[in-house]
Design a protein around this motif. Structure first.
Motif, PDB file in Angstrom:
ATOM      1  N   MET A 115       6.897   9.056  50.456  1.00 42.49           N
ATOM      2  CA  MET A 115       5.885   8.975  49.532  1.00 42.49           C
ATOM      3  C   MET A 115       4.381   9.357  49.894  1.00 42.49           C
ATOM      4  SD  MET A 115       7.632   7.658  46.584  1.00 42.49           S
ATOM      5  CE  MET A 115       5.943   7.567  45.319  1.00 42.49           C
ATOM      6  N   GLY A 116       3.446   9.933  48.899  1.00 46.58           N
ATOM      7  CA  GLY A 116       2.380  10.571  49.373  1.00 46.58           C
ATOM      8  C   GLY A 116       2.430  12.434  49.585  1.00 46.58           C
ATOM      9  N   ARG A 117       3.625  12.689  49.586  1.00 45.61           N
ATOM     10  CA  ARG A 117       3.777  14.049  50.026  1.00 45.61           C
ATOM     11  C   ARG A 117       4.424  14.809  48.820  1.00 45.61           C
ATOM     12  NH1 ARG A 117       4.776  16.510  55.357  1.00 45.61           N
ATOM     13  NH2 ARG A 117       3.233  15.067  56.953  1.00 45.61           N
TER      14      ARG A 117
ATOM     15  N   ASN B  87     -20.330  22.436  41.606  1.00 50.45           N
ATOM     16  CA  ASN B  87     -21.195  22.065  42.988  1.00 50.45           C
ATOM     17  C   ASN B  87     -20.174  22.078  44.156  1.00 50.45           C
ATOM     18  OD1 ASN B  87     -23.103  21.922  41.252  1.00 50.45           O
ATOM     19  ND2 ASN B  87     -22.872  19.853  41.009  1.00 50.45           N
ATOM     20  N   TYR B  88     -18.992  22.742  44.349  1.00 50.90           N
ATOM     21  CA  TYR B  88     -17.971  22.437  45.369  1.00 50.90           C
ATOM     22  C   TYR B  88     -18.593  22.689  46.888  1.00 50.90           C
ATOM     23  CZ  TYR B  88     -13.968  23.579  48.259  1.00 50.90           C
ATOM     24  OH  TYR B  88     -13.031  23.689  49.145  1.00 50.90           O
ATOM     25  N   GLU B  89     -19.435  23.642  46.973  1.00 49.90           N
ATOM     26  CA  GLU B  89     -19.999  23.776  48.366  1.00 49.90           C
ATOM     27  C   GLU B  89     -21.067  22.719  48.477  1.00 49.90           C
ATOM     28  OE1 GLU B  89     -19.222  26.372  50.131  1.00 49.90           O
ATOM     29  OE2 GLU B  89     -17.983  27.300  48.503  1.00 49.90           O
TER      30      GLU B  89
ATOM     31  N   SER C  52     -12.274  13.581  53.848  1.00 50.34           N
ATOM     32  CA  SER C  52     -11.519  14.231  52.896  1.00 50.34           C
ATOM     33  C   SER C  52     -12.155  14.515  51.948  1.00 50.34           C
ATOM     34  CB  SER C  52     -10.169  13.249  52.710  1.00 50.34           C
ATOM     35  OG  SER C  52      -9.546  13.878  51.744  1.00 50.34           O
ATOM     36  N   SER C  53     -11.650  15.889  51.345  1.00 50.94           N
ATOM     37  CA  SER C  53     -12.337  16.148  49.812  1.00 50.94           C
ATOM     38  C   SER C  53     -11.313  16.817  48.979  1.00 50.94           C
ATOM     39  CB  SER C  53     -13.236  17.484  50.104  1.00 50.94           C
ATOM     40  OG  SER C  53     -12.850  18.494  50.917  1.00 50.94           O
ATOM     41  N   TYR C  54     -11.343  16.231  47.788  1.00 49.14           N
ATOM     42  CA  TYR C  54     -10.368  16.572  46.833  1.00 49.14           C
ATOM     43  C   TYR C  54      -8.894  16.161  47.259  1.00 49.14           C
ATOM     44  CZ  TYR C  54     -14.102  19.223  44.442  1.00 49.14           C
ATOM     45  OH  TYR C  54     -15.258  19.771  43.673  1.00 49.14           O
TER      46      TYR C  54
HETATM   47  C1  LIG Z   1      -6.862  19.928  46.253  1.00 48.32           C
HETATM   48  S1  LIG Z   1      -6.679  20.444  47.769  1.00 48.32           S
HETATM   49  C2  LIG Z   1      -8.270  20.006  48.723  1.00 48.32           C
HETATM   50  C3  LIG Z   1      -8.487  20.978  49.836  1.00 48.32           C
HETATM   51  C4  LIG Z   1      -9.664  20.731  50.557  1.00 48.32           C
HETATM   52  N1  LIG Z   1     -10.012  19.691  51.304  1.00 48.32           N
HETATM   53  C5  LIG Z   1     -11.052  21.158  49.758  1.00 48.32           C
HETATM   54  O1  LIG Z   1     -11.873  20.226  49.354  1.00 48.32           O
HETATM   55  O2  LIG Z   1     -10.787  22.490  49.305  1.00 48.32           O
HETATM   56  C6  LIG Z   1      -5.904  19.215  48.320  1.00 48.32           C
HETATM   57  C7  LIG Z   1      -5.036  19.296  49.660  1.00 48.32           C
HETATM   58  O3  LIG Z   1      -4.540  17.710  50.100  1.00 48.32           O
HETATM   59  C8  LIG Z   1      -3.370  18.074  50.549  1.00 48.32           C
HETATM   60  N2  LIG Z   1      -2.432  16.830  50.391  1.00 48.32           N
HETATM   61  C9  LIG Z   1      -1.545  16.683  49.338  1.00 48.32           C
HETATM   62  N3  LIG Z   1      -0.929  15.433  49.522  1.00 48.32           N
HETATM   63  C10 LIG Z   1      -1.554  14.910  50.856  1.00 48.32           C
HETATM   64  C11 LIG Z   1      -1.156  13.557  51.445  1.00 48.32           C
HETATM   65  N4  LIG Z   1      -0.436  12.916  51.238  1.00 48.32           N
HETATM   66  N5  LIG Z   1      -2.044  13.495  52.697  1.00 48.32           N
HETATM   67  C12 LIG Z   1      -2.812  14.492  52.883  1.00 48.32           C
HETATM   68  N6  LIG Z   1      -3.134  15.613  52.416  1.00 48.32           N
HETATM   69  C13 LIG Z   1      -2.271  16.087  51.132  1.00 48.32           C
HETATM   70  C14 LIG Z   1      -2.787  19.506  49.697  1.00 48.32           C
HETATM   71  O4  LIG Z   1      -1.472  20.000  50.559  1.00 48.32           O
HETATM   72  C15 LIG Z   1      -3.981  20.237  49.744  1.00 48.32           C
HETATM   73  O5  LIG Z   1      -4.388  21.008  50.911  1.00 48.32           O
END
Ligand SMILES: C[S@@+](CC[C@H](N)C(=O)[O-])C[C@H]1O[C@@H](n2cnc3c(N)ncnc32)[C@H](O)[C@@H]1O
Length: 211
Positions: free
Chosen positions: A1-3, A33-35, A111-113
């Motif tokens: 899970m999580g992936r 405002n992403y940046e 982490s972001s997004y």
């Molecule tokens: C929306 S993107 C955000 C990318 C970057 N952090 C940004 O702010 O632009 C989400 C990222 O999280 C990764 N991701 C998905 N599931 C994850 C998990 N369980 N653990 C860590 N990263 C994961 C995706 O592969 C993707 O690269």
């Protein structure tokens, strides 16, 4: 899970940097405002940092610019390839929020997004793991879509449907966006102080410090 969302990101990787500029109307408000959002995360951390879900490396670049030592953890091979091209010397590992390799003490997890890719029970496990790996004063700093309540989340889903933003509505319904009270409780029960600051209609800055 999580992936379970990794395939989606393998396919999205090539056009991801276009999406964050707001060119995709459905996600314009999410990436507003992403940046600035990335910079807010970077401003709060120093030292040895683990970044989860590095994607194409946009937050990573800001962390490197301010002199942090980074381990990037990213489960999508396509995303790792793009970030690796931008930052050839970056330590960028296959892993996820719950499964990752460390090489020494860590000052912050960022982490972001991305944290919404974990179910709430997995989020709780992750926060509990970070609590064991951080010393007093260590930080968890995440920027992500979070809602004030389940009711508010339902309102946003309905609004996306009314606007015919069907991909956005599906994301909001199928990924694991949580609420501020749920996250607050997870951090408090693992002996973190935590503060939330709204950065656009969707995204909040979550700053937790180990007590
Ligand atoms: C929306 S993107 C955000 C990318 C970057 N952090 C940004 O702010 O632009 C989400 C990222 O999280 C990764 N991701 C998905 N599931 C994850 C998990 N369980 N653990 C860590 N990263 C994961 C995706 O592969 C993707 O690269």
């Amino acid at each position: 899970m999580g992936r379970e969302f990794v395939d989606l990101f393998d396919h999205w990787a090539e056009s991801y940097d276009q999406a964050v500029t707001g060119k995709d109307i459905e996600y314009q408000e999410v990436f507003l405002n992403y940046e600035h959002i990335l910079q807010e995360v970077a401003n709060l951390v120093n030292g040895n940092v683990v970044e989860f879900g590095t994607g194409t490396g946009n937050l990573t670049q800001r962390l490197l610019e301010k002199g942090c030592s980074i381990i990037g953890v990213e489960p999508s091979a396509a995303m790792r390839k793009i970030a690796g091209k931008k930052m050839p010397h970056l330590t960028l590992l296959d892993g996820d929020f719950l499964n990752f390799q460390l090489y020494g003490p860590i000052d912050a997890f960022v982490s972001s997004y991305a944290f919404h890719h974990l179910e709430d029970s997995e989020k709780a496990n992750a926060i509990s793991k970070y609590a064991t790996l951080l010393s007093t004063g260590g930080k968890v700093v995440f920027a992500d879509t979070v809602f004030g309540s389940i009711g508010e989340k339902e309102t946003f889903i309905q609004e996306a449907k009314n606007n015919h933003y069907l991909s956005l509505a599906q994301d909001l319904e199928t990924e694991y966006y949580t609420t501020i009270p749920i996250l607050e409780s997870m951090f408090h029960s693992n002996e973190f102080s935590v503060e939330f600051k709204q950065l656009n209609r969707y995204v909040w800055l979550i700053e937790a410090e180990k007590l």
